[in-house]
Write a protein that holds these residues in place. Structure first.
Motif, mmCIF file in Angstrom:
data_model
loop_
_atom_site.group_PDB
_atom_site.id
_atom_site.type_symbol
_atom_site.label_atom_id
_atom_site.label_comp_id
_atom_site.label_asym_id
_atom_site.label_seq_id
_atom_site.Cartn_x
_atom_site.Cartn_y
_atom_site.Cartn_z
ATOM 1 N N VAL A 58 0.820 -1.215 0.000
ATOM 2 C CA VAL A 58 0.000 0.000 0.000
ATOM 3 C C VAL A 58 0.851 1.259 0.000
ATOM 4 O O VAL A 58 0.396 2.317 -0.445
ATOM 5 C CB VAL A 58 -1.008 0.023 1.177
ATOM 6 N N ALA A 59 2.081 1.207 0.477
ATOM 7 C CA ALA A 59 2.941 2.385 0.530
ATOM 8 C C ALA A 59 3.824 2.519 -0.716
ATOM 9 O O ALA A 59 4.326 3.600 -1.006
ATOM 10 C CB ALA A 59 3.813 2.336 1.779
ATOM 11 N N GLU A 60 3.990 1.459 -1.448
ATOM 12 C CA GLU A 60 4.910 1.469 -2.583
ATOM 13 C C GLU A 60 4.553 2.478 -3.678
ATOM 14 O O GLU A 60 5.436 3.190 -4.164
ATOM 15 C CB GLU A 60 5.051 0.060 -3.170
ATOM 16 N N PRO A 61 3.291 2.600 -4.103
ATOM 17 C CA PRO A 61 2.993 3.579 -5.163
ATOM 18 C C PRO A 61 3.321 5.025 -4.772
ATOM 19 O O PRO A 61 3.521 5.875 -5.631
ATOM 20 C CB PRO A 61 1.481 3.433 -5.385
ATOM 21 N N PHE A 62 3.397 5.305 -3.480
ATOM 22 C CA PHE A 62 3.693 6.647 -3.001
ATOM 23 C C PHE A 62 5.193 6.872 -2.786
ATOM 24 O O PHE A 62 5.605 7.933 -2.345
ATOM 25 C CB PHE A 62 2.933 6.910 -1.695
ATOM 26 N N VAL A 135 0.480 -2.501 -7.902
ATOM 27 C CA VAL A 135 1.400 -1.409 -7.596
ATOM 28 C C VAL A 135 1.607 -0.560 -8.843
ATOM 29 O O VAL A 135 1.522 0.671 -8.793
ATOM 30 C CB VAL A 135 2.735 -1.941 -7.037
ATOM 31 N N ALA A 136 1.848 -1.203 -9.972
ATOM 32 C CA ALA A 136 2.026 -0.459 -11.228
ATOM 33 C C ALA A 136 0.755 0.303 -11.596
ATOM 34 O O ALA A 136 0.813 1.456 -12.046
ATOM 35 C CB ALA A 136 2.422 -1.416 -12.349
ATOM 36 N N ASP A 137 -0.398 -0.312 -11.394
ATOM 37 C CA ASP A 137 -1.671 0.352 -11.693
ATOM 38 C C ASP A 137 -1.862 1.600 -10.830
ATOM 39 O O ASP A 137 -2.285 2.647 -11.317
ATOM 40 C CB ASP A 137 -2.848 -0.601 -11.480
ATOM 41 N N PHE A 138 -1.552 1.494 -9.531
ATOM 42 C CA PHE A 138 -1.698 2.643 -8.639
ATOM 43 C C PHE A 138 -0.697 3.741 -8.985
ATOM 44 O O PHE A 138 -1.011 4.925 -8.924
ATOM 45 C CB PHE A 138 -1.578 2.231 -7.171
ATOM 46 N N LYS A 139 0.527 3.356 -9.359
ATOM 47 C CA LYS A 139 1.518 4.356 -9.772
ATOM 48 C C LYS A 139 1.019 5.112 -11.004
ATOM 49 O O LYS A 139 1.195 6.326 -11.104
ATOM 50 C CB LYS A 139 2.866 3.690 -10.051
#
Length: 146
Positions: A58-62, A135-139
């Protein structure tokens, strides 16, 4: 678990099979290897040789952190246990055996089933953390907002 696990026999340790490749299975392996060292032989059966620690996703895209991947097979071997890549197919409790989906049969004195959950999207079009590719989608969504 039975008292045989604790008492054990110096000549023939109890055989413990842990089915699962998630955090609960890994923690059980670590605890059992520490507490019952020399009294048990442990086999961990997991579909993948690695474990991705999903709560950090949950923190990775940020850009706060990156997902952590544990080499599950190495961790198992470092604890003197055996790793088998596979999935639990059935349990023959009266016979003290598990059968994997590839038809491999394993004897056990104690069995711990920690297979976790299956992730499935429930709302079409919604992004769900920890799904493959999420993660890629959220980024990508965050990049659109900038």
């Amino acid at each position: 678990m039975s008292t045989r696990l604790v008492e054990g026999s110096p000549r023939e340790p109890s055989h413990v099979v842990i089915a699962g490749g998630g955090v609960a299975a890994l923690e059980a392996l670590l605890a059992l290897a520490e507490i019952a060292q020399g009294h048990v032989q442990i086999t961990l059966v997991a579909p993948q040789p690695h474990l991705t620690y999903r709560p950090l996703a949950v923190a990775e895209p940020f850009g706060i952190t990156e997902s952590r991947v544990v080499d599950l097979e190495r961790a198992v071997h470092e604890r003197g246990a055996r790793f088998i890549a596979g999935s639990l197919g059935s349990v023959q409790s009266q016979a003290g055996r598990v059968v994997l989906t590839d038809r491999t049969s394993l004897r056990y004195d104690a069995l711990l089933v920690a297979t976790g959950t299956r992730q499935t999207p429930t709302l079409p079009g919604a992004l769900t953390f920890a799904m493959p590719g999420s993660v890629a989608d959220f980024k990508a969504v965050l990049a659109e907002r900038r």
